[in-house]
Enzyme design. Structure first.
Site, PDB file in Angstrom:
ATOM      1  N   LYS A 194       0.856  -1.185   0.000  1.00 40.87           N
ATOM      2  CA  LYS A 194       0.000   0.000   0.000  1.00 40.87           C
ATOM      3  C   LYS A 194       0.891   1.235   0.000  1.00 40.87           C
ATOM      4  O   LYS A 194       1.871   1.297   0.746  1.00 40.87           O
ATOM      5  CB  LYS A 194      -0.906  -0.021   1.241  1.00 40.87           C
ATOM      6  CG  LYS A 194      -1.948   1.097   1.300  1.00 40.87           C
ATOM      7  CD  LYS A 194      -2.850   0.947   2.524  1.00 40.87           C
ATOM      8  CE  LYS A 194      -3.956   1.992   2.553  1.00 40.87           C
ATOM      9  NZ  LYS A 194      -4.862   1.806   3.706  1.00 40.87           N
ATOM     10  N   SER A 241      -9.785   1.728   2.549  1.00 41.07           N
ATOM     11  CA  SER A 241      -8.870   2.528   1.757  1.00 41.07           C
ATOM     12  C   SER A 241      -7.797   1.712   1.033  1.00 41.07           C
ATOM     13  O   SER A 241      -7.222   2.194   0.059  1.00 41.07           O
ATOM     14  CB  SER A 241      -8.172   3.538   2.664  1.00 41.07           C
ATOM     15  OG  SER A 241      -7.355   2.870   3.625  1.00 41.07           O
ATOM     16  N   SER A 255     -10.146  -0.770   6.700  1.00 37.19           N
ATOM     17  CA  SER A 255      -9.490  -0.525   5.410  1.00 37.19           C
ATOM     18  C   SER A 255      -8.733  -1.713   4.821  1.00 37.19           C
ATOM     19  O   SER A 255      -8.263  -1.629   3.691  1.00 37.19           O
ATOM     20  CB  SER A 255      -8.545   0.675   5.514  1.00 37.19           C
ATOM     21  OG  SER A 255      -9.282   1.868   5.460  1.00 37.19           O
TER      22      SER A 255
END
Lengths: 492, 484
Positions: free
Chosen positions: A79, A154, A178
């Site tokens: 990420k 996210s 997330s």
């Protein structure tokens, strides 16, 4: 070699260790896949093929020398909120466009030391604030199951990249869901470890008391493999905990005889997708068949979790994001005076969702409001934690839906932040309590994955993984891949 | 209207830890190039996290114990939010409602009377970076040196117990003395290791008028604290007398003009939005650890002064002089080396000759090249009559200049005292022969004239004559001259 993308990380591990394939083979297969699908999926902000190439060569040497680790030669997505020295780290924000960290996040360092293959930096909602990855300042990421749908967020890029088989596994971060929510939307496994299990050092902070890094994978066993590689006390993170790390893979297997699975009435809410409700119900039936005892429980403060979260997380974020001032690094819109430099840089550098949360948090901490909001929220947080403590006196894990709905079309919830926030209503409580939670596929609704969540006692990821694994191994949901090739050929 | 001045002080003292408050960077940056003692943590880079330096926690607790503060079982850090270019994270990690040390007392002696100044709290935080403002070609710009960012900083808040600028100064001196004694801070004000803000207000003795509290910043020496407060007291009193508006505000001391100027009024006061630092676990202060810190703490100046009087039979003034600085007190006790009989001489040497040497040369004790062992040797040389006091003073200067031991110098320069009667008698006789006037004076009853004659003997002997022997030989010789 293209079939290598269909292999799980643990299968690749065996093939690599047996010398049947090389890490370079693994890399080539995955880079070819990236080449084929990335233009449609847009999972990555930055592809780091050069980095991965060097790592693959080093991995092969390592395997030859007999010094391979569990993640050596395994393709990984990171990420883009995890700091890396050899690629920009943007946190999905214009404010950090091109920002190069002088140090690696601890989890990155741990994987780098094993020569895992870093395929790229995965898209994220700006500073991890969002549930659809639509708040990324860079690009929309598609849900591989339906390209006009969102991957969740996210950590949408990390979920989509695993689902689209661009990488075997990936790392995301979970502050209010997330990891688990996008894993659910993309039909993969996502695990939020116990707060303190994995070092947060080098994770660009959203809400420090809630953030936790965790794995995405296409199987529970792969998630267990990656979790083992990133767990542990870090001297650089005072909130990481020095406690035994079980061999997670070794604890998998067996049926669920004697396992007590709690099901809380509070996890059935108005506005929930009935197909999700039905799938979860069937999944619980499946658990029972596997020998688990289903125990009705109550988590009475669950209904306040969302509101509490939207005080605490923005409050912490308002401080965590104060450092982005256009003076030291990242975007700088220098003006004639300091205040204007701050206002211009932050005004143009941050997107609307980030600004909304900074304002919410600043307000909640302000003199005169602090007691009514922040202090009150902390009290409720304690009650939520207590709910779980009491529940876990009687049960080993709690089963619940991961999200109240399946993935939605891009733009469908953009106009209404409250609707978007509701996506995390079932995942937030685990963050509030600091306990581990895993999302595993449990069905489909109109071709979109439905997800089941297991929550467990603090630092008892082993039980959570074992139960999720037993469920997974006795169902077929995880075996199907998204119809990505068909969608791409239709589009072109 | 008769006014009373109310003063409370906030002191920030940098701690003498090796590393910074929340990272492993060296805290000793004094002579370092700008931005060389930095890392992701003290630079506040994205993703970096703080880790508590327990040495700083212990030093703060020790300070609290020295000020008889209560030490709670539980303490925590908080974020103090404000944005400024010297604050790398946009918040300072500090302590808000649960400081490391609670209420305590600092006893002062003012005009011979004891006065206790209350300590409200002592807490721990991190220092900010240093801003340097420059002008070049008519353009002003600012530079940031991050070396200071994250250096452990202790804040000591007093109760508003001081009633005059002089008391404020006395408090600061006493506080600095304690910090230096227990070794937690250099407490050097000029170098910024010891900074003071003051809150000052006026009230009438009958309580009918209570002036607003004004905070004074920017005072960089003990002298400027006293001056700034004196100025502020007069400014506030005049305003109250003349019926002018006086407001709660922050004012800055302008050293070269000798005035305070308004910086910020109450309406523009910051809302720091304190909240518990989520990156750091709370501090649980184990009783055994606190006791351990107490047992490691150096003896405090007042206790040591009292002990010097008791143990070594010194008078109050001597004891006071010897305990102002810990280094001096240590020097004294090493010199004495457990033998109280030596205390008187040791005290005389230190408060006399050593202090004079320091004063004349402008050196600190540690820079004077004389060791306590050498003073002890000097005292022994006098005690065993090898040299007399006058020679000893000469030897002391030579020790400082050459670094050689007193015995070496005495030997090399032939300074050993002459007690040999035959040798001295010859000199005595020649002196008596050369100074008939003094002899006549003596014989006419002016006994003091013998002092002059002893001086002449000493002169001829270059100070090495044993004065006792010289005196008795002189007396003998003079008596003989009368009878003859």
């Amino acid at each position: 070699m293209s079939e290598l993308i269909n292999r799980s990380a643990v299968e690749l591990r065996d093939l690599l260790d047996n010398g049947e394939i090389s890490a370079v083979d693994v890399l080539d297969a995955h880079l070819a896949r990236v080449e084929a699908v990335e233009a449609s999926v847009n999972a990555f902000i930055t592809i780091t093929d050069d980095v991965a190439r060097a790592q693959a060569q080093a991995a092969d040497q390592r395997i030859k020398n007999g010094t391979a680790g569990p993640m050596t030669g395994i393709p990984v997505g990171l990420k883009d909120i995890l700091c890396t020295t050899d690629a920009p780290t943007t946190a999905g924000s214009k404010l950090l466009e091109g920002y190069r960290s002088p140090y690696d996040a601890t989890v990155v360092k741990m994987l780098r030391e094993q020569d895992a293959l870093f395929i790229g930096k995965a898209n994220t909602d700006e500073f991890a604030m969002g549930s659809s990855t639509e708040h990324s300042a860079y690009q929309f990421t598609s849900n591989p199951w339906k390209l006009d749908h969102v991957p969740g967020g996210s950590s949408g890029g990390s979920a989509a990249a695993v689902s689209a088989q661009e990488v075997s596994v990936s790392l995301g971060s979970d502050t209010g869901g997330s990891i688990r929510q996008p894993a659910g939307f993309c039909g993969v496994v996502g695990l939020k470890p116990t707060y303190g299990r994995v070092s947060r050092f080098g994770l660009i902070a959203f809400a420090s008391s809630l953030d936790q890094i965790g794995p995405f994978a296409r199987s529970v066993e792969d998630a267990a493999l990656l979790l083992g590689a990133i767990s542990g006390k870090d001297p650089n993170d005072a909130t990481s905990v020095d406690t035994a790390i079980p061999d997670y893979r070794a604890t998998l297997g067996g049926d669920l005889t004697g396992v007590r699975v709690g099901v809380a009435e509070e996890y059935q809410i108005d506005g929930m997708d009935s197909r999700v409700e039905e799938s979860v119900k069937q999944a619980i039936g499946e658990l029972e068949k596997l020998g688990a005892e289903i125990v009705p429980i109550s988590l009475p403060h669950t209904e306040h979790a969302l509101a509490t979260y939207y005080i605490i997380a923005p409050a912490e974020a308002s401080a965590n994001l104060a450092r982005f001032d256009g003076v030291k690094y990242g975007m700088s819109l220098a003006q004639d005076n300091l205040l204007d430099t701050y206002l211009q840089t932050r005004g143009k550098g941050f997107g609307p969702e980030v600004k909304r949360r900074i304002m919410l948090g600043t307000y909640a901490l302000s003199s005169g409001y602090y007691d009514a909001y922040y202090v009150q929220a902390q009290k409720v947080r304690t009650l939520i934690k207590r709910d779980f403590d009491e529940a876990f006196q009687n049960v080993d894990v709690i089963a619940a839906p991961t999200s109240p709905t399946v993935s939605f079309q891009r733009g469908a919830r953009s106009a209404d932040p409250m609707q978007m926030y509701l996506s995390d209503v079932f995942t937030i409580p685990a963050n509030m309590a600091g306990i581990p939670g895993i999302a595993v596929p449990c069905g489909f609704a109109d071709g979109l994955p439905v997800s089941l969540q297991f929550m467990g006692r603090a630092f008892d990821e082993a039980t959570v993984l074992r139960v999720a694994h037993a469920y997974e191994q006795n169902t077929e949901w995880h075996t199907s891949n998204p119809p990505l090739d068909a969608q791409i050929s239709t589009a072109s | 209207m008769q006014f009373e001045t109310i003063i409370g002080l906030e002191v920030h003292a940098q701690l003498l830890t090796e590393s910074k408050m929340f990272c492993r960077c060296s805290a000793g940056y004094a002579s370092a190039d700008p931005n060389t003692h930095v890392c992701p943590v003290c630079l506040g880079l994205p993703g970096a996290l703080p880790v508590i330096n327990h040495g700083a926690v212990q030093a703060t607790i020790m300070t609290g114990l020295a000020l008889t503060c209560s030490i709670p079982e539980y303490s925590k850090f908080d974020r103090k939010n404000y944005i400024y270019p010297d604050l790398m994270k946009g918040y300072q990690i500090s302590q808000y409602d649960l400081p490391l040390c609670g209420g305590g007392v600092l006893p002062l002696v003012i005009d011979g009377k004891r006065k206790d100044i209350g300590i409200t709290r002592v807490h721990l935080e991190e220092d900010t970076a240093r801003l340097v403002h420059r002008t070049a070609n008519g353009e002003t710009y600012s530079l940031v040196d991050v070396n200071r960012s994250g250096v452990p900083l202790m804040e000591i808040v007093s109760e508003p117990d001081m009633r005059s600028p002089e008391e404020a100064r006395a408090y600061l001196m006493a506080l600095r003395q304690i910090l230096r004694y227990i070794g937690v801070s250099t407490a050097n004000m000029e170098e910024g290791a010891f900074r003071c803000d003051a809150n000052v207000s006026q009230r009438t003795l009958d309580g009918s008028v209570i002036g607003p509290k004004v905070e004074i910043k920017n005072m960089n020496s003990f002298r400027s604290v006293e001056r700034a407060l004196a100025f502020e007291v007069e400014r506030q009193r005049k305003a109250l007398r003349d019926g002018e508006a006086l407001v709660q505000e922050t004012r800055g001391w302008v050293e070269d003009q000798g005035i305070t100027v308004s910086q910020r009024t109450k309406e523009f006061a910051h809302d720091y939005r304190y909240f518990p630092e989520p990156d750091l676990p709370p501090l649980v202060l184990d009783r055994a650890e606190v006791d351990g810190i107490q047992s490691r703490m150096a003896e405090l100046p007042t206790a040591r002064r009292d002990r010097f009087i008791e143990q070594y039979g010194l008078n109050e003034r001597e004891a006071e002089l010897l305990t102002v600085e810990r280094e001096v007190a240590d020097f004294f006790e090493v010199t004495v080396d457990g033998d109280s009989d030596r205390a008187r001489e040791a005290s005389n040497w230190i408060t006399g000759e050593i202090f004079a040497l320091m004063r004349d040369s402008g050196l600190e004790l540690e820079d004077v090249k004389i060791s306590p062992e050498q003073i002890r040797e000097l005292i022994e040389l006098v005690g065993e009559d090898t040299i007399n006091n006058r020679t000893a003073k000469e030897v002391l200067v030579a020790v400082h200049e050459t670094g050689k031991s007193p015995r070496e110098i005495v030997e090399e320069r032939g300074l050993a005292q002459v007690s040999d009667e035959a040798q001295l008698l010859a000199v005595v006789r020649s002196v008596v022969d050369e100074h008939p006037d003094a002899v006549t004076d003596y014989q006419n009853g002016k006994k003091a004239a013998i002092g002059f004659l002893i001086g002449q003997v000493m002169r001829q002997m270059r100070g090495t004559a044993n004065p006792g022997v010289a005196r008795s030989l002189l007396e003998q010789t003079l008596a003989e001259r009368v009878t003859s």
